[in-house]
Write a protein that holds these residues in place. Structure first.
Motif, PDB file in Angstrom:
ATOM      1  N   ARG A 119      26.268 -27.432   5.987  1.00 55.28           N
ATOM      2  CA  ARG A 119      27.672 -27.556   5.568  1.00 55.28           C
ATOM      3  C   ARG A 119      27.829 -27.253   4.085  1.00 55.28           C
ATOM      4  O   ARG A 119      28.781 -26.559   3.669  1.00 55.28           O
ATOM      5  CB  ARG A 119      28.184 -28.965   5.883  1.00 55.28           C
ATOM      6  CG  ARG A 119      28.434 -29.217   7.359  1.00 55.28           C
ATOM      7  CD  ARG A 119      29.221 -30.494   7.567  1.00 55.28           C
ATOM      8  NE  ARG A 119      28.454 -31.670   7.170  1.00 55.28           N
ATOM      9  CZ  ARG A 119      27.677 -32.360   7.994  1.00 55.28           C
ATOM     10  NH1 ARG A 119      27.577 -31.993   9.267  1.00 55.28           N
ATOM     11  NH2 ARG A 119      27.012 -33.406   7.577  1.00 55.28           N
ATOM     12  N   LEU A 120      26.905 -27.770   3.254  1.00 48.89           N
ATOM     13  CA  LEU A 120      26.980 -27.486   1.815  1.00 48.89           C
ATOM     14  C   LEU A 120      26.813 -26.002   1.537  1.00 48.89           C
ATOM     15  O   LEU A 120      27.504 -25.424   0.684  1.00 48.89           O
ATOM     16  CB  LEU A 120      25.905 -28.283   1.074  1.00 48.89           C
ATOM     17  CG  LEU A 120      26.100 -29.803   1.034  1.00 48.89           C
ATOM     18  CD1 LEU A 120      24.941 -30.466   0.283  1.00 48.89           C
ATOM     19  CD2 LEU A 120      27.430 -30.168   0.364  1.00 48.89           C
ATOM     20  N   ALA A 121      25.838 -25.355   2.293  1.00 48.88           N
ATOM     21  CA  ALA A 121      25.627 -23.917   2.079  1.00 48.88           C
ATOM     22  C   ALA A 121      26.862 -23.119   2.483  1.00 48.88           C
ATOM     23  O   ALA A 121      27.234 -22.137   1.816  1.00 48.88           O
ATOM     24  CB  ALA A 121      24.411 -23.457   2.878  1.00 48.88           C
ATOM     25  N   LEU A 122      27.516 -23.538   3.572  1.00 47.63           N
ATOM     26  CA  LEU A 122      28.734 -22.837   3.999  1.00 47.63           C
ATOM     27  C   LEU A 122      29.833 -22.983   2.959  1.00 47.63           C
ATOM     28  O   LEU A 122      30.523 -22.011   2.618  1.00 47.63           O
ATOM     29  CB  LEU A 122      29.181 -23.388   5.354  1.00 47.63           C
ATOM     30  CG  LEU A 122      30.448 -22.767   5.948  1.00 47.63           C
ATOM     31  CD1 LEU A 122      30.231 -21.267   6.184  1.00 47.63           C
ATOM     32  CD2 LEU A 122      30.824 -23.478   7.250  1.00 47.63           C
ATOM     33  N   MET A 123      29.983 -24.204   2.444  1.00 43.52           N
ATOM     34  CA  MET A 123      31.005 -24.408   1.415  1.00 43.52           C
ATOM     35  C   MET A 123      30.676 -23.613   0.154  1.00 43.52           C
ATOM     36  O   MET A 123      31.567 -23.018  -0.462  1.00 43.52           O
ATOM     37  CB  MET A 123      31.104 -25.902   1.097  1.00 43.52           C
ATOM     38  CG  MET A 123      31.614 -26.746   2.267  1.00 43.52           C
ATOM     39  SD  MET A 123      31.585 -28.523   1.924  1.00 43.52           S
ATOM     40  CE  MET A 123      32.734 -28.582   0.561  1.00 43.52           C
ATOM     41  N   GLU A 124      29.355 -23.572  -0.206  1.00 44.26           N
ATOM     42  CA  GLU A 124      28.975 -22.802  -1.395  1.00 44.26           C
ATOM     43  C   GLU A 124      29.230 -21.321  -1.203  1.00 44.26           C
ATOM     44  O   GLU A 124      29.687 -20.622  -2.105  1.00 44.26           O
ATOM     45  CB  GLU A 124      27.491 -23.031  -1.667  1.00 44.26           C
ATOM     46  CG  GLU A 124      26.996 -22.164  -2.742  1.00 44.26           C
ATOM     47  CD  GLU A 124      26.568 -22.985  -3.944  1.00 44.26           C
ATOM     48  OE1 GLU A 124      26.486 -22.371  -4.947  1.00 44.26           O
ATOM     49  OE2 GLU A 124      26.383 -24.195  -3.870  1.00 44.26           O
ATOM     50  N   GLU A 125      28.931 -20.832   0.016  1.00 43.49           N
ATOM     51  CA  GLU A 125      29.149 -19.414   0.298  1.00 43.49           C
ATOM     52  C   GLU A 125      30.636 -19.084   0.222  1.00 43.49           C
ATOM     53  O   GLU A 125      31.041 -18.051  -0.341  1.00 43.49           O
ATOM     54  CB  GLU A 125      28.583 -19.075   1.675  1.00 43.49           C
ATOM     55  CG  GLU A 125      28.715 -17.604   2.036  1.00 43.49           C
ATOM     56  CD  GLU A 125      28.120 -17.322   3.393  1.00 43.49           C
ATOM     57  OE1 GLU A 125      28.147 -16.140   3.806  1.00 43.49           O
ATOM     58  OE2 GLU A 125      27.638 -18.264   4.053  1.00 43.49           O
ATOM     59  N   ARG A 126      31.495 -19.974   0.757  1.00 42.31           N
ATOM     60  CA  ARG A 126      32.932 -19.738   0.681  1.00 42.31           C
ATOM     61  C   ARG A 126      33.415 -19.758  -0.762  1.00 42.31           C
ATOM     62  O   ARG A 126      34.288 -18.973  -1.167  1.00 42.31           O
ATOM     63  CB  ARG A 126      33.680 -20.782   1.499  1.00 42.31           C
ATOM     64  CG  ARG A 126      33.476 -20.604   3.003  1.00 42.31           C
ATOM     65  CD  ARG A 126      34.219 -21.670   3.785  1.00 42.31           C
ATOM     66  NE  ARG A 126      34.103 -21.464   5.229  1.00 42.31           N
ATOM     67  CZ  ARG A 126      34.642 -22.242   6.149  1.00 42.31           C
ATOM     68  NH1 ARG A 126      35.356 -23.315   5.753  1.00 42.31           N
ATOM     69  NH2 ARG A 126      34.487 -21.979   7.424  1.00 42.31           N
ATOM     70  N   ALA A 127      32.846 -20.670  -1.564  1.00 40.55           N
ATOM     71  CA  ALA A 127      33.241 -20.732  -2.978  1.00 40.55           C
ATOM     72  C   ALA A 127      32.836 -19.464  -3.709  1.00 40.55           C
ATOM     73  O   ALA A 127      33.586 -18.937  -4.551  1.00 40.55           O
ATOM     74  CB  ALA A 127      32.604 -21.951  -3.633  1.00 40.55           C
ATOM     75  N   VAL A 128      31.608 -18.945  -3.383  1.00 39.45           N
ATOM     76  CA  VAL A 128      31.167 -17.705  -4.033  1.00 39.45           C
ATOM     77  C   VAL A 128      32.074 -16.548  -3.656  1.00 39.45           C
ATOM     78  O   VAL A 128      32.489 -15.728  -4.507  1.00 39.45           O
ATOM     79  CB  VAL A 128      29.704 -17.411  -3.656  1.00 39.45           C
ATOM     80  CG1 VAL A 128      29.298 -16.012  -4.094  1.00 39.45           C
ATOM     81  CG2 VAL A 128      28.784 -18.446  -4.261  1.00 39.45           C
ATOM     82  N   ILE A 129      32.426 -16.450  -2.361  1.00 40.87           N
ATOM     83  CA  ILE A 129      33.324 -15.372  -1.918  1.00 40.87           C
ATOM     84  C   ILE A 129      34.687 -15.484  -2.594  1.00 40.87           C
ATOM     85  O   ILE A 129      35.263 -14.487  -3.057  1.00 40.87           O
ATOM     86  CB  ILE A 129      33.462 -15.398  -0.389  1.00 40.87           C
ATOM     87  CG1 ILE A 129      32.130 -15.053   0.271  1.00 40.87           C
ATOM     88  CG2 ILE A 129      34.539 -14.416   0.073  1.00 40.87           C
ATOM     89  CD1 ILE A 129      32.150 -15.198   1.788  1.00 40.87           C
ATOM     90  N   ALA A 130      35.188 -16.728  -2.676  1.00 39.72           N
ATOM     91  CA  ALA A 130      36.492 -16.930  -3.347  1.00 39.72           C
ATOM     92  C   ALA A 130      36.416 -16.529  -4.815  1.00 39.72           C
ATOM     93  O   ALA A 130      37.349 -15.902  -5.344  1.00 39.72           O
ATOM     94  CB  ALA A 130      36.919 -18.385  -3.195  1.00 39.72           C
ATOM     95  N   ARG A 131      35.303 -16.892  -5.471  1.00 38.63           N
ATOM     96  CA  ARG A 131      35.177 -16.545  -6.891  1.00 38.63           C
ATOM     97  C   ARG A 131      35.082 -15.038  -7.083  1.00 38.63           C
ATOM     98  O   ARG A 131      35.701 -14.469  -7.989  1.00 38.63           O
ATOM     99  CB  ARG A 131      33.943 -17.233  -7.469  1.00 38.63           C
ATOM    100  CG  ARG A 131      33.796 -17.005  -8.981  1.00 38.63           C
ATOM    101  CD  ARG A 131      32.639 -17.793  -9.579  1.00 38.63           C
ATOM    102  NE  ARG A 131      31.355 -17.315  -9.065  1.00 38.63           N
ATOM    103  CZ  ARG A 131      30.592 -18.009  -8.238  1.00 38.63           C
ATOM    104  NH1 ARG A 131      30.993 -19.204  -7.838  1.00 38.63           N
ATOM    105  NH2 ARG A 131      29.460 -17.507  -7.813  1.00 38.63           N
ATOM    106  N   GLU A 132      34.295 -14.369  -6.198  1.00 42.06           N
ATOM    107  CA  GLU A 132      34.164 -12.922  -6.319  1.00 42.06           C
ATOM    108  C   GLU A 132      35.504 -12.243  -6.065  1.00 42.06           C
ATOM    109  O   GLU A 132      35.885 -11.297  -6.779  1.00 42.06           O
ATOM    110  CB  GLU A 132      33.113 -12.416  -5.328  1.00 42.06           C
ATOM    111  CG  GLU A 132      31.697 -12.887  -5.611  1.00 42.06           C
ATOM    112  CD  GLU A 132      31.131 -12.246  -6.858  1.00 42.06           C
ATOM    113  OE1 GLU A 132      31.680 -11.214  -7.305  1.00 42.06           O
ATOM    114  OE2 GLU A 132      30.145 -12.780  -7.411  1.00 42.06           O
TER     115      GLU A 132
END
Length: 614
Positions: free
Chosen positions: A398-411
């Motif tokens: 779950r943390l990795a999924l949230m981190e991946e979504r945050a990275v995509i949002a930031r990019e």
């Protein structure tokens, strides 16, 4: 059980002593016979000479008769003296002394007297009486024959004595030898054979044999000792076999327990995300190894008191289970189970959280043995660790999924969102110009800027999709960098020379991804802006432990390291370098072209190493 060491009595009849005594008797009797034979043989010494001299007297008597007829007084006197010497010789006297019999002495005296009194006077007269001598000569010779015969018989008697003594010695020795052999066979050979057979039986592991030796000898005592030793060895081996069987049973139980734990760990490791189903499949094997009643497992969430799963070793739900109404469970109510068997429970705990309970029914009310309790405690810990790891994995996912979504949002925010925002402003400007009926040149210029902005936004969208689709399938960064170089050379014709020297530098997946993205972005800039024909890519570790990535090209170069308006490539490179905790520099090359240089400290160099002190 130690062997008894009671003292043995002294044997009354010693085989060794009797054998030695028999040999002493034989040797003594033989020596005595030899001494007597030597003495008797010594008594015969000179008998042959005496018999020879006695026999020569007859020849001398006849010679005297012949000499007397030749009218030669000197020669006659010489022959008379020769007969006297022979008659008085030392050999005849020694023979008389050795034999000492009266008959031999009488014969000798008769011969000597006949010679002295009758025969010699007839020859010593001035005129020898030849006729009278011839008349007396047969009587004299007859007496000599008797003397020689008597002397020969005396010598032969001594020889008979020696022969009889030797025969007696041989006979007695043979008798003693037969007695000795018979005694040795009965008292030594036969007992030794039985003792040897007993030792063979003992060597084969058969301790039932016994040997009985008659008498009170050393071998009879040895036989009794063997019998006693055999009995005690049989008892020792029996006790050892019982202990070995017990140890074998314990080892089999331990082996079954270890095999069960190994299988459990292997199965749980094969499906770490959902171990509860595998736990249910393992309960039947647990019951089989324990030899107990039904084994059941109740699982619950750490934050809840009620269970969500109940399994037992019969591949079903326990008959006493009241899910989802756990408060009505007989175990919690303290009520007896439907089977009437007592129950042993083992908690599944990890990091202080209660994850479930392992229950075991005890047949016949017998408590669990130590090895059973230890096995169940270990299984409970293993199940708890598997459940905890599964929950931890879900949490990390779950943390990795949230981190991946945050990275995509930031990019998206840093690149595509800004481009779209700029186009939104351009579109508003176009509307204002159109409402004021602006000149066509201004409208065309605004449309061109909008089209250019949309193309740039679309290009950035493609770059973002490519970045998010980057995969590092093979272990290590080198295969991905080689694949990237091959891709750019095939699609552009740019010659890229790779020098990879990080085989002994373990990088984390995050560091590998960022390094690969920086290399791809730098090569993309070389293709778009540098107009280069060659490119050199170097990855190595400096002496201070930092990782260095160098991208050199022989293009037109760059005047400044800041991104122009509307271009975010260099900014993205620097942001990725910052995410690695490193620095990015873009400088001109001395030989022409541009160098992009990245250096950062890898994670494995940041591990603190503390020297333990006593």
């Amino acid at each position: 059980m130690p062997l008894s060491s009671s003292p043995l009595p002294t044997p009354r009849h010693s085989v060794v002593f009797n054998t030695l005594l028999a040999f002493v008797v034989i040797i003594s009797f033989t020596l005595l016979s030899m001494l007597i034979s030597l003495y008797t043989a010594d008594a015969l010494q000179g008998d042959a000479e005496a018999i020879n001299h006695a026999g020569s007297l007859r020849m001398q008597a006849y010679r005297l008769a012949i000499t007397a007829q030749q009218d030669n007084p000197a020669l006659l006197q010489q022959h008379i003296e020769g007969l006297d010497r022979t008659l008085q010789s030392q050999s005849l006297r020694s023979a008389l002394t050795r034999h000492g019999g009266p008959t031999l002495s009488e014969r000798y005296n008769v011969v000597r007297q006949h010679w002295q009194q009758h025969m010699r006077p007839l020859l010593n007269n001035p005129a020898p009486t030849i006729l009278r001598y011839h008349e007396e000569l047969p009587h004299f010779v007859e007496e000599l024959n008797h003397f020689v015969l008597t002397l020969q018989q005396a010598s032969e008697q001594k020889l008979e004595i020696i022969r009889g003594l030797q025969i007696a010695t041989l006979f007695i020795s043979v008798i003693i030898a037969f007695v000795l052999i018979y005694g040795l066979h009965n008292n030594l050979a036969s007992p030794l054979s039985r003792l040897t057979e007993l030792t063979r039986q003992v060597s084969r592991g058969d301790f039932s044999g016994q040997v009985h030796i008659a008498g009170e000898t050393e071998l009879s005592q040895l036989g009794e000792t063997f019998n006693h030793m055999s009995r005690e060895l049989g008892e020792l081996y029996g006790e050892m076999e019982r202990k070995v069987d017990a140890k074998t049973a314990e080892l089999q139980q331990s082996n079954a327990s270890l095999q069960l734990l190994l299988n459990c760990a292997r199965m749980l490791y094969s499906q770490p995300s959902d171990p509860s189903r595998l736990m249910g499949q393992l309960l039947g094997k647990v019951q089989q190894v324990l030899g107990s009643g039904q084994v059941s497992l109740c699982l619950n969430q750490p934050t809840e008191q009620t269970s969500h799963t109940a399994l037992n070793s019969h591949q079903g739900q326990p008959d006493y289970c009241r899910l989802p109404h756990c408060d009505e469970c007989p175990i919690k109510q303290g009520e007896p189970l439907p089977s009437g068997l007592p129950l042993a429970s083992f908690d599944l705990r990890a990091s202080g959280a209660a994850l479930g309970v392992l229950h075991v029914e005890l047949p016949d009310g017998q408590p669990l043995q130590d090895w059973q309790s230890q096995l169940l405690v270990t299984l409970a810990d293993l199940f708890a660790a598997s459940l905890s790891l599964a929950q931890l994995g879900q949490h990390e996912a779950r943390l990795a999924l949230m981190e991946e979504r945050a990275v995509i949002a930031r990019e998206l925010h840093d690149s595509l969102a800004q481009s779209l925002s700029a186009q939104k402003l351009q579109l508003a400007r176009l509307k204002r110009q159109a409402s004021r009926s602006g000149v066509p040149e201004e409208l065309s210029e605004t449309l061109a800027q909008i089209e250019q902005g949309l193309n740039a936004a679309y290009r950035k969208l493609r770059e973002l999709l490519t970045t998010f689709r980057i995969r590092v399938d093979a272990p290590g960064l080198k295969p991905a960098v080689e694949a990237t170089c091959k891709e750019f050379m095939e699609n552009s014709g740019l010659r890229i020379q790779l020098d990879y020297q990080l085989e002994h530098c373990p990088l984390t997946p995050n560091e590998e991804i960022h390094c690969l993205q920086i290399v791809r972005e730098a090569l993309s800039n070389v293709l778009k802006h540098a107009q280069a024909a060659h490119c050199w890519l170097v990855l190595h570790q400096a002496e201070d432990g930092n990782i260095e990535v160098l991208i050199d090209d022989d293009g037109i170069g760059i005047r400044h390291s800041e991104s122009p308006s509307g271009h975010y490539g260099l900014s993205i490179l620097k942001e990725r370098a910052s995410s690695l905790g490193g620095q990015l520099e873009i400088v001109p090359r001395t030989a022409g072209g541009t160098r992009v240089q990245l250096h950062f400290t890898p994670s494995f160099r940041k591990i603190p190493l503390h020297q333990e002190t006593a």
